[in-house]
Scaffold this motif. Sequence first.
Motif, PDB file in Angstrom:
ATOM      1  N   TYR A  33       0.838  -1.194   0.000  1.00 57.76           N
ATOM      2  CA  TYR A  33       0.000   0.000   0.000  1.00 57.76           C
ATOM      3  C   TYR A  33       0.880   1.254   0.000  1.00 57.76           C
ATOM      4  CZ  TYR A  33      -3.651  -3.171   1.863  1.00 57.76           C
ATOM      5  OH  TYR A  33      -4.538  -4.198   2.056  1.00 57.76           O
ATOM      6  N   ARG A  97      -1.888 -11.496   4.229  1.00 55.51           N
ATOM      7  CA  ARG A  97      -3.155 -11.924   4.835  1.00 55.51           C
ATOM      8  C   ARG A  97      -3.019 -13.333   5.383  1.00 55.51           C
ATOM      9  NH1 ARG A  97      -6.180  -9.406   0.451  1.00 55.51           N
ATOM     10  NH2 ARG A  97      -6.681  -7.357   1.253  1.00 55.51           N
ATOM     11  N   VAL A 101      -6.963 -11.906   9.488  1.00 53.48           N
ATOM     12  CA  VAL A 101      -6.101 -10.868  10.045  1.00 53.48           C
ATOM     13  C   VAL A 101      -5.118 -10.403   8.984  1.00 53.48           C
ATOM     14  CG1 VAL A 101      -4.395 -10.282  11.806  1.00 53.48           C
ATOM     15  CG2 VAL A 101      -6.291 -11.836  12.346  1.00 53.48           C
ATOM     16  N   GLU A 102      -5.033  -9.103   8.819  1.00 56.64           N
ATOM     17  CA  GLU A 102      -4.065  -8.523   7.895  1.00 56.64           C
ATOM     18  C   GLU A 102      -3.402  -7.351   8.595  1.00 56.64           C
ATOM     19  OE1 GLU A 102      -5.623  -6.967   4.258  1.00 56.64           O
ATOM     20  OE2 GLU A 102      -3.670  -6.254   3.574  1.00 56.64           O
ATOM     21  N   LYS A 103      -2.224  -7.576   9.122  1.00 51.06           N
ATOM     22  CA  LYS A 103      -1.503  -6.542   9.845  1.00 51.06           C
ATOM     23  C   LYS A 103      -0.637  -5.779   8.858  1.00 51.06           C
ATOM     24  CE  LYS A 103       0.433  -7.904  13.668  1.00 51.06           C
ATOM     25  NZ  LYS A 103       1.413  -8.410  14.661  1.00 51.06           N
ATOM     26  N   LEU A 104      -0.820  -4.452   8.801  1.00 52.83           N
ATOM     27  CA  LEU A 104      -0.005  -3.624   7.915  1.00 52.83           C
ATOM     28  C   LEU A 104       1.274  -3.212   8.638  1.00 52.83           C
ATOM     29  CD1 LEU A 104      -2.702  -3.517   6.359  1.00 52.83           C
ATOM     30  CD2 LEU A 104      -2.236  -1.107   5.891  1.00 52.83           C
ATOM     31  N   PHE A 106       4.352  -0.684   8.380  1.00 52.82           N
ATOM     32  CA  PHE A 106       4.690   0.555   7.691  1.00 52.82           C
ATOM     33  C   PHE A 106       6.186   0.790   7.659  1.00 52.82           C
ATOM     34  CE2 PHE A 106       0.873   3.051   6.767  1.00 52.82           C
ATOM     35  CZ  PHE A 106      -0.092   2.256   7.363  1.00 52.82           C
TER      36      PHE A 106
ATOM     37  N   TYR B  35      -4.123   1.867  14.925  1.00 55.64           N
ATOM     38  CA  TYR B  35      -2.685   2.096  14.809  1.00 55.64           C
ATOM     39  C   TYR B  35      -2.295   3.268  15.701  1.00 55.64           C
ATOM     40  CZ  TYR B  35      -2.535  -0.923  10.709  1.00 55.64           C
ATOM     41  OH  TYR B  35      -2.614  -2.008   9.863  1.00 55.64           O
ATOM     42  N   GLN B  48      -6.796  -5.654  15.657  1.00 57.36           N
ATOM     43  CA  GLN B  48      -7.849  -5.754  14.659  1.00 57.36           C
ATOM     44  C   GLN B  48      -9.101  -6.323  15.324  1.00 57.36           C
ATOM     45  OE1 GLN B  48      -7.043  -7.233  10.617  1.00 57.36           O
ATOM     46  NE2 GLN B  48      -8.767  -8.638  10.830  1.00 57.36           N
TER      47      GLN B  48
END
Lengths: 115, 111
Positions: A33, A97, A101-104, A106, B35, B48
């Motif tokens: 992203y 994924r 759960v999909e932890k981004l 950064f 976040y 989440q």
Amino acid sequence: EAGVTQFPSHSVIEKGQTVTLRCDPISGHDNLYWYRRVMGKEIKFLLHFVKESKQDESGMPNNRFLAERTGGTYSTLKVQPAELEDSGVYFCASSLRQGIVEKLFFGSGTQLSVL
Amino acid sequence: GQQVMQIPQYQHVQEGEDFTTYCNSSTTLSNIQWYKQRPGGHPVFLIQLVKSGEVKKQKRLTFQFGEAKKNSSLHITATQTTDVGTYFCAPKTSGTYKYIFGTGTRLKVLA
């Protein structure tokens, strides 16, 4: 494990010039992203890659912005020609994924200043 | 398009006081993430939430997802100076794959 890497960390350019930002996601992460935060305000979505394909580019401001992710690995975001309002911090995030759960994760961001 | 508002925009509290930020969406969400971004840093994933009415706790942090899956909250009990930063909700709308970030709540804790 290496995290998401972005460079340059800072870029100062003049209006009308071209700048290319790069993002190296975490190895194995299919999702990538791009986001932008302007003047400490909200973090705005720009686009989303799944591997090398653009899943959603609805947040791209205009055709001066071009994002690529050749081979589904690193990604570049080119701004040409840059305008004053393009200044801000550009964040890249990657994720994998796992079920629902999909932890981004950064990167540290690229601070872009257009003068 | 989808709008995600967080309130308050800013909050200054004395160390030891509680803090709550609220996230409201105009559309029904499939799930929501939270976040934290420290000053000069990048967003870091906290949690989440997926189920309607879900409540999750992480030490002094309590996260809640609304029954209608349109809103969420983050509550911090007995704030500490290490809690300073901007807290963002990041919801995902059903049928989409992207996470949209809320407007953020900037927390300042006074020692």
